[in-house]
Every structure is written in C-alpha cells, then in structure tokens.
Design an enzyme around this catalytic site. Structure first.
Site, mmCIF file in Angstrom:
data_model
loop_
_atom_site.group_PDB
_atom_site.id
_atom_site.type_symbol
_atom_site.label_atom_id
_atom_site.label_comp_id
_atom_site.label_asym_id
_atom_site.label_seq_id
_atom_site.Cartn_x
_atom_site.Cartn_y
_atom_site.Cartn_z
ATOM 1 N N ASP A 126 0.807 -1.227 0.000
ATOM 2 C CA ASP A 126 0.000 0.000 0.000
ATOM 3 C C ASP A 126 0.832 1.265 0.000
ATOM 4 O O ASP A 126 0.392 2.310 0.457
ATOM 5 C CB ASP A 126 -0.928 0.052 1.235
ATOM 6 C CG ASP A 126 -2.066 -0.925 1.101
ATOM 7 O OD1 ASP A 126 -2.459 -1.203 -0.046
ATOM 8 O OD2 ASP A 126 -2.562 -1.405 2.130
ATOM 9 N N MET B 158 -5.213 4.634 5.917
ATOM 10 C CA MET B 158 -6.582 4.316 5.532
ATOM 11 C C MET B 158 -7.186 3.172 6.347
ATOM 12 O O MET B 158 -8.239 3.292 6.928
ATOM 13 C CB MET B 158 -6.507 3.931 4.046
ATOM 14 C CG MET B 158 -7.797 3.873 3.336
ATOM 15 S SD MET B 158 -8.570 5.478 3.157
ATOM 16 C CE MET B 158 -7.795 6.137 1.698
ATOM 17 N N LYS B 159 -6.453 2.058 6.384
ATOM 18 C CA LYS B 159 -6.973 0.869 7.056
ATOM 19 C C LYS B 159 -7.095 1.009 8.554
ATOM 20 O O LYS B 159 -7.901 0.350 9.171
ATOM 21 C CB LYS B 159 -5.969 -0.281 6.928
ATOM 22 C CG LYS B 159 -5.840 -0.817 5.684
ATOM 23 C CD LYS B 159 -5.075 -2.102 5.668
ATOM 24 C CE LYS B 159 -5.221 -2.519 4.243
ATOM 25 N NZ LYS B 159 -4.158 -3.275 3.738
ATOM 26 N N GLY B 160 -6.178 1.817 9.106
ATOM 27 C CA GLY B 160 -6.185 1.965 10.549
ATOM 28 C C GLY B 160 -5.646 0.739 11.254
ATOM 29 O O GLY B 160 -4.827 -0.003 10.702
#
Lengths: 535, 256
Positions: A484, B130-132
């Site tokens: 990511d 984003m995912k945390g």
C-alpha cells in the site's frame, strides 16, 4: 515423501514464471545504469579503504571526484586502474593522492587499453581471492566445529557500542544462538557513505562499519571455538550503501545479510532504480561469498493485516527469488522471509500461520526460509508474549523453517536485554527438541482448513504477480500495489546517484564475479580497443 | 477487608502481603555468591525475605535471577493526580466527522510523521493509514480530515515546511526509538522551531509512541501525548475539540 499440502503445481509454475518476467524486465532496463554505491563498491574491492583528513571514506572521495568531472559513467575502475598503471602505484595510493588533491584522475594520460584490462582483471582477482578465502575458512570451521541444527537460532544485539555488542553476542552464543545479528543504528540506511572504524555510539543499534564487522567476527570466532559450534554473523545489506556493505561483509566473513530487492523502496523511500541496481550487485557479491541473504517480507505485515495481506508476502518471495537467481545467488542461500503476525485474538489464527509457513516451505523447498516472530501484536504483557513466541516456535519446527529469528517477550518495549535473549533461546530449544519430528507425522486433511487457506493465498499471489507482470514492476510500485505504499521511479532518496553507463563502461569486478558464479558476463569484448572516453 | 488507600501495598493472595516478583541479571559469575548478591540487592529495593527461585548462567560472567519478596513500601493512592488528555469523551468515526462538519465547518488538515532518525512507522501508520488498526479506521479514511502521512525519518524542518504549505491544523509526531533519550531532544526541537516561526499558537502539536504519555508531552510543550493502545478516534476526538476551543477564542481560522 508425500507433500503435507496438496497444492496446484500449475499455479506455482505460473507464479514463478510471472515473477521471472517481472525481474527480467527490470534487469534489462537497469543493466544500462550504474550507481555511486556500485562504483564505490568496485573501489573497495580493488583495495581502497580508509578516510581523508575530514573523515570522508576514500571510495566516496574518488567517486565524488569523478562525478564532479562528469566522468563516472565510464566506471570508476577505468580511471583508477589507469592512474595506478601510469603512476605505478596501488589503487589505495591513487585514492590517497586524489584525497590530497595531488592527482586528477581524468588528466592522466591513458595507458594502452589492453594493459588496463589485464591490470583490472588482476586486481579484481586479487580482491575476490580474499572473499574466496573467507568462504573456504567458513566451510573449514563448520567442518571442524560443527554448527547448530536448523532452524538456526537467530538473535539480535543492538547496544550501539560494538564492544558491548561483542559481550552480548558471545553470551548469546554460549546460551545457544547460532546466528548473531548486529542491528544497525537508526538512520544508517539513508546515509550515502559507510562510517569508518570501531564505533561506540549509535541509536537503536550499532553502525555497520568494516572494523565493527571485523571485531564482532573475531569475538564470535573465539566463542565458537569454546562452545564447539560455528557462530554465524549477520548484518544489514540495505539502504543507500547496500553493495558496499555486501563487499565489506564478504571481506570480513559475515555469513548472513539482510538483503531485500524492494524493502528500501517501500519502507525507506529509496529511489527504486537506485535500490534495484544496488541489490543486483550486492547479491552477486553475497552469492559468491557464500553469504545467505534474508529478505524482508515480514515488513509487509507490520501495518497491513497478516490475514488479508498474506499473498503479498508470497508474491514478494517469488520476486526476491527471481532477482536472486538473476544475480547468480543459489536457492540454498535464499533466506526468503515471512512472519508470524496474525492477530492472536483470531479464532484458528494458528491454523492460518501453519498454512502460510507450510506453503512457503513447499514452494521454495531448497531455501532456508527466514521466519520472523510476532511483533505487531506484542503488547508489553511479557507473559503472554512468551506464549505467542512459543506458538511461533511450534509452527517453525512443524514446517521445517531454516532461520528462526527468535521472538523476545520484551518486543515492543526495548532492545533485548541479556536475559530476554536467554529466555527466548530456552523457549525455542525446548520446543524444537520436544517436537523435533512432529512435522514428519503430520498430513493435513485434504480440502481442510489449512489446505484451503494455503491454496487461497497461492491463488491470490499468482493473480497479483500476473497483474504486476502485465503492468511492470515500476508501475505496480507507482500504484501502491505492494504494501500500500506508492513510489515513483524518479522519486525517493538516492536518485542523483544513478547514472547511465557509457558505451565503454568498465567494471572488472562485475565481469569477474559473473564469470565465477557462472553468469554470462556482459559483452566485455565489445569495448576492447575502444579506450577511455575521449577528452 | 477494606483496602487502606492511603497505604497501598502489592497484593498476591492476602491483603497487605506485599508480594512482588522481579527478574534481572547481574554482571557476576553464576554461583552461591551470585545468589547472595541478588538477595541483598532485592533487600535494598525494600523487599523482605527475598527468595531467588531461579538462577541461570548467562555466560561471560553474567547471571540471571527470578526473585520474589514482600515489599515493605506503601503508596498513598488518595493523593495521586494524573493529567489526562481532555478529549471530552472519545467519539467514534461517524461522530467525529459529524462534529467537524457541524462545528468546524471545514476540513481538518493533519500532518503526521516519524521525525528525526526514527524509521519505525508502525505507530503513525496505525493512526493515519486508511486501514487503521484494531478495527478503527485511520485518519486518511475520515472524509472530513485531510491527512498527510510523511513517513519515516522526516526532519523537523521538513515537517514544518509541509505544515506551512498545507496550512495545517495539527502535527502528529510519532517517536518509537527512545534509546538514550533521542526522542526528547527531537520533540523539543519541533516545539522550538514552531515557536521560532511564530506558528506555535496556530498548530495543535501532538506526539505519540510506546514511551510517550500526556504528562511528558505537556512538559515538552506539546498539546497532548498519546501512549500505547491509542487509536485514531482517541487522537481525532482530542483534535476536533481542541480546534473548536481555539476557534471560539480566535476567529482567524473560522470558516468564511
């Protein structure tokens, strides 16, 4: 022996083929380029060492000197060997005179090209002989003393002071460690030179220097003799000086090196061209030196979820394998990485860990897989942490991992204290011994949870690899497909140290190394008789 | 049996028994003298009847001990006051976004980084990505927050330059490596820089990490500090309330 998991060999082949194309495409692109780090490495292997009056390493002095004059793209070796022949001095003396300002490499008349080639070859062979001798010495010591059984017990020392590290390392060896890794000082990966001499100050680790390598090697040799077991030494061949560290490690008989093709790009924001060129030359050296590399797939799981991102680990192992093969590094030296990082609260999480470890084992049967311990879900509850580490050890012995980076109960708290290591070693020894042949007794249920999970991870990894193959690794990195993290081919640190090679680029070490590890050297013949670039 | 909160002692299985376990190593060779040394040391720590239940040779003249004893010291629990982050009660993801929409009226700009030589992004990533982490989205996911994670080894100067360019509301600094106090110097330096640039009052400064706590953060000149286990909503709840508080004192940052 029947495989414990029934996997689709067709899928494995597809994954491997895609990874091979990914690596070959990158290699083709980057073969046209060199880096300042590669050139400094060449100089080190030609015998240049030491620092100038301001403490700048001489390989940097010479490379910067050529860079300033815009002449590095011919290869540092061509200028240095030319100067050595013309002045009838050694490369070290050439470097010293450049540092003193009494010699300008590009102003020296050029010697006959054929004699330059001969001298370059002679010096390269001389540099590599020291490495070959170290390899023989390692083999001889292992024959004489023996070594630990796999999975090797791998521990870390990280005091910042090399003399303290030696005490910790020797103590760890007496407790049963097989591999001692000296963690580098925080920030070393981003400095564009290798510090010099013994160091006693570091943050979160100890600077990798050639002298520190030598001191630690000496300490581990001493304790190895006493405990009757060869103790391997590990360091970090990564960052902006990746190939230089490889050369220094090879010269000082290190045995294991962290060395990942993509780690620096993703996790240190080093420019991708820089890292990929540097890793190719590093692996050529590591391969020849008989040094086992450890790749860094565990890092994919430090923030990503270990269940969700499991396939990225496998995909990266495939890519690392292919880059290693292209650099002539054999499977027996590929410590491909993965990690035990699934959330311990997850029901059947242990089954998923088992599936992943067995999957890696079967796909890379000859590689001494490097297995990383739980870190993300370690909490400061040392008692629970010790049990998590025990579960990790159990997976390892069950699935035949090669290198066990021992989990510390104090992970996430501090760098290991002397007794943290002792307790970790005890934990591993107990479980490895107590369950030594458990793996041989186990066959997973056909179509059961473990097998289904392994197949799912494999399928997703193959899907990802084929996608990367289609768009190319650089684009995949740009889109953030790995970890990511989005990286651009012209972004990141160290790009200014990447250069297009001249058509008559000369690197006698690369040619000789490729010859010795059985890779086709580039068409060296094509530059014969062309001489140095006109000036 | 009532606990005497003015004289609290460790508890094993009987109130007031003072039961304490500890383990440590000494730089002495393993043997009976070593055992005695460990006992004496434990006694000096205020442990009565110290028992060395386990002793092991670590090699190189070092010995490991597991010791139990009964603690003679007490603490006055009633006199303890600990400063805490005033987040007015932790809100969840939806509530925070709603709070920003309704009470701030524009997006919050937050910049995060591991500064100095620190290369460990696990903390800042858990808060920002984003995912945390642990089921809580990171700030990047919040529609009402513009979050920029600068990553690792970011110089303080660079972080500040980024803050000026993006007209940031808050800076989040993660410090994981704390060996030899390196984080203290680094955090102090950021505060000094923001003061030198005259930006201190415009920025909410927050630090976090395994060895950071709120009290220490305040001492260093930060507005808040978050220790282990903190998640994005903890940080965001503090940020939005602090920003609202500042906006009500100063109208320069209010929406047009």
């Amino acid at each position: 022996m029947r495989e414990k998991l029934r996997l689709d060999q067709g899928q494995i082949d597809r994954g491997r083929k895609a990874a091979a194309r990914i690596a070959a495409d990158v290699n083709r692109e980057l073969e046209k380029k060199t880096t300042v780090a590669v050139e400094r490495t060449v100089l080190r292997l030609l015998g240049i060492d030491g620092v100038d009056t301001e403490g700048v390493p001489l390989p940097n002095v010479v490379v910067d000197h050529l860079l300033e004059q815009g002449r590095l793209s011919a290869g540092a070796a061509s200028w240095v060997v030319n100067a050595a022949l013309h002045e009838n001095i050694t490369p070290q003396q050439v470097a010293e005179r450049v540092a003193a300002g009494s010699l300008s490499l590009t102003e020296i008349p050029q010697v006959e090209w054929a004699s330059l080639l001969r001298e370059g070859e002679r010096l390269a062979a001389q540099g590599l002989e020291r490495i070959a001798a170290n390899r023989r010495e390692r083999e001889e010591q292992i024959r004489r003393l023996g070594e630990g059984r796999k999975p090797y017990l791998y521990v870390i020392v990280a005091t910042g002071d090399i003399y303290e590290d030696i005490i910790q390392g020797k103590s760890a060896a007496r407790q049963g460690a097989d591999i001692v890794a000296v963690i580098r000082s925080t920030g070393q990966s981003l400095i564009d030179y290798v510090p010099y001499g013994a160091t006693r100050e570091g943050f979160g680790g100890t600077y990798a220097t050639q002298e520190n390598f030598r001191l630690m090697r000496q300490g581990l040799d001493e304790v190895g003799e006493e405990v009757g077991r060869y103790i391997r030494l590990c360091n970090y061949c990564s960052g902006l000086c990746m190939p230089e560290i490889a050369a220094m490690g090879a010269m000082e008989r290190l045995d294991v090196m962290l060395n990942d093709a993509l780690y620096g790009i993703l996790f240190r924001d080093i420019n991708m061209q820089r890292t990929l060129i540097d890793q190719a030359f590093s692996r050529l050296i590591n391969g020849y030196a008989g040094i086992m590399i450890n790749t860094g797939e565990d890092n994919y799981l430090t923030t990503a979820d270990a269940v969700e991102a499991a396939h990225t680990v496998l995909a990266s192992q495939f890519i690392n394998e292919q880059f290693a093969l292209l650099a002539g590094l054999p499977p027996e030296q590929m410590g491909l990485g993965h990690a035990f990082e699934i959330n311990p609260e997850l029901e059947d999480g242990f089954l998923l860990e088992l599936a992943q470890a067995q999957l890696s084992r079967q796909i890379f049967p000859e590689a001494p897989l490097k297995y990383m311990p739980p870190t993300k879900h370690m909490t400061g509850n040392i008692f629970k942490g010790h049990v998590q580490d025990a579960m990790f050890n159990l997976v390892s012995i069950l699935t035949g991992q090669g290198v066990q980076l021992l989990g510390m109960m104090t992970e996430a708290m501090h760098t290991p204290h002397i007794h943290d290591r002792k307790l970790a070693i005890e934990n591993a020894q107990y479980i490895f011994n107590n369950a030594r042949h458990l793996g041989e007794e186990i066959q997973f249920v056909s179509g059961g949870r473990v097998e289904a999970r392994a197949r799912e991870v494999l399928d997703r990894a193959v899907g990802m690899l084929e996608e990367v193959e289609r768009i190319g690794l650089f684009t995949a990195l740009e889109r953030g497909m790995l970890a990511d993290v989005k990286r651009s081919p012209t972004g990141g640190k160290g790009l200014s140290g990447v250069l297009e090679k001249d058509e008559n680029y000369y690197n006698p070490l690369e040619a000789e190394l490729k010859r010795r590890v059985g890779l086709d050297p580039r068409e060296e013949g094509s530059v014969h008789g062309r001489g140095l670039p006109t000036r | 049996m009532a606990v005497d909160f003015q004289r609290v002692k460790p508890y094993g299985d009987t109130l007031g028994d003072g039961a304490v376990q500890l383990s440590f190593s000494l730089p002495v060779p393993c043997g009976e003298e070593a055992r005695q040394a460990a006992r004496q040391l434990a006694a000096q720590m205020g442990l009565e009847e110290p028992q060395v239940y386990h002793m092991d040779d670590l090699g190189e003249g070092y010995t490991f001990f597991i010791v139990y004893g009964t603690c003679t010291h007490t603490v006055d629990f009633t006199s303890i006051r600990v400063p805490k982050v005033d987040d007015g009660g932790r809100m969840n993801y939806e509530a925070i976004n709603r709070f920003i929409r309704e009470r701030i009226g524009r997006k919050l700009v937050v910049i995060g980084a591991c500064t100095g030589t620190d290369a460990h992004t696990v903390g800042i990533d858990a808060i920002m990505n984003m995912k945390g982490y642990d089921g809580e989205y990171g700030l990047e996911r919040y529609p009402e927050i513009e979050a920029y994670n600068l990553g690792s080894q970011v110089p303080n100067e660079e972080m500040l330059a980024e803050a000026i360019e993006r007209d940031a509301d808050a800076l989040l600094v993660s410090q994981v490596v704390t060996q030899k106090g390196v984080h203290i110097d680094n955090l102090t330096r950021l505060v000094e820089l923001t003061e030198a640039e005259g930006l201190r009052n415009r920025l909410i400064l927050v630090c976090g990490g395994p060895r950071i706590n709120h009290e220490m953060a305040l001492e260093l000149g930060f507005d808040a500090g978050f220790g282990p286990g903190s998640l994005a909503p903890d940080v965001a709840s503090f940020l939005v309330r602090e920003l609202e508080r500042r906006m009500s004192n100063d109208t320069s940052k209010a929406p047009d």
